[in-house]
Design an enzyme around this catalytic site. Structure first.
Site, PDB file in Angstrom:
ATOM      1  N   ASN A 114       0.846  -1.197   0.000  1.00 12.14           N
ATOM      2  CA  ASN A 114       0.000   0.000   0.000  1.00 12.14           C
ATOM      3  C   ASN A 114       0.881   1.247   0.000  1.00 12.14           C
ATOM      4  O   ASN A 114       2.034   1.197   0.428  1.00 12.14           O
ATOM      5  CB  ASN A 114      -0.889   0.004   1.257  1.00 12.14           C
ATOM      6  CG  ASN A 114      -1.857   1.166   1.282  1.00 12.14           C
ATOM      7  OD1 ASN A 114      -2.458   1.517   0.273  1.00 12.14           O
ATOM      8  ND2 ASN A 114      -2.015   1.793   2.444  1.00 12.14           N
ATOM      9  N   HIS A 116       0.827   5.264   1.425  1.00 11.06           N
ATOM     10  CA  HIS A 116       0.109   6.121   2.371  1.00 11.06           C
ATOM     11  C   HIS A 116       0.704   7.526   2.311  1.00 11.06           C
ATOM     12  O   HIS A 116       1.931   7.680   2.329  1.00 11.06           O
ATOM     13  CB  HIS A 116       0.229   5.552   3.786  1.00 11.06           C
ATOM     14  CG  HIS A 116      -0.536   6.353   4.782  1.00 11.06           C
ATOM     15  ND1 HIS A 116      -1.911   6.278   4.886  1.00 11.06           N
ATOM     16  CD2 HIS A 116      -0.128   7.284   5.681  1.00 11.06           C
ATOM     17  CE1 HIS A 116      -2.305   7.127   5.827  1.00 11.06           C
ATOM     18  NE2 HIS A 116      -1.250   7.745   6.325  1.00 11.06           N
TER      19      HIS A 116
END
Ligand code: GRF
Length: 218
Positions: A114, A116
């Site tokens: 991911n 962020h």
């Protein structure tokens, strides 16, 4: 994995897809030894689906079920099935606005990544650039991390700083963070796919062919 094999990516996103574009362009340019096998979105009108289809890539809306912040179990099973049918090696979250649960985590252990928009562990959750401005930090940034069952809590793979300027607004800071994201995400993925990943406790370490053998310090 032999060198002739291009890593097959499943990209999940809910939004406009600018990180997906950076990743797809890096694949097309040969800067990332991977190919996008499938793009999935929980939002039928998400820009990421259009950006994928414009590039001739497979892209599907898959309904998330009734919850706001997670996939319901049947939906998550459908995501796993679609990714496995597409023979995906790694799952790349690019603005996917739902928490990942056990079915996906078990299907792709340490293979879900991911990005962020903050220097974790500062400012997890939503609109991290606003959190950074409101807190008053002078430096925020971008984190690429492996996904675990928490919120923005998995082992960190790469980080890059972004200075906060006195006259920043949420929009100007977010725009500069996104520019850095578009550089960092493809570069971090390239390192992940060409190195050997070791996860010890919270620490994700990448061994490249030229880095010291496991167990050495420095
Ligand atoms: C990015 O800012 C990313 O950090 C966050 O969601 C946003 C997605 O933007 N996880 P985009 O859809 O890639 O433009």
């Amino acid at each position: 994995m032999n060198s002739a094999h291009r890593v097959r990516l499943g990209v999940l996103g809910s939004g406009k897809g600018s990180n997906f574009v950076a990743i797809a362009d890096a694949c097309a340019a040969g800067r990332l030894p991977a190919e996008v096998a499938l793009v999935l979105s929980d939002v039928p009108e998400a820009g990421i689906l259009d950006r994928a289809r414009e590039r001739g890539l497979r892209a599907r809306h898959l309904a998330p079920g009734p919850y706001r912040s997670k996939l319901d179990p049947a939906a998550e099973a459908a995501y796993v099935q679609a990714l496995q049918e597409a023979r995906v090696d790694w799952v790349v979250l690019a603005g996917f606005m739902r928490i990942i649960k056990e079915p996906l985590l078990q299907a792709f252990p340490h293979r879900i990544v991911n990005i962020h928009p903050a220097l974790l562990p500062s400012f997890p959750g939503l609109e991290s650039w606003k959190q950074a401005l409101e807190y008053g930090v002078k430096v925020t940034g971008v984190t690429v991390h492996l996904v675990d069952a928490g919120i923005d809590s998995g082992p960190i793979v790469a980080q890059a700083p972004v200075a906060v300027e006195d006259d920043d607004t949420p929009a100007t800071l977010h725009a500069r963070i996104q520019q850095v994201e578009h550089e960092l995400y493809p570069a971090a993925l390239a390192r992940l796919f060409t190195g050997r990943l070791e996860v010890v406790g919270r620490r994700a370490r990448l061994r490249t062919p030229h880095s010291p053998a496991s167990g050495q310090t420095g």
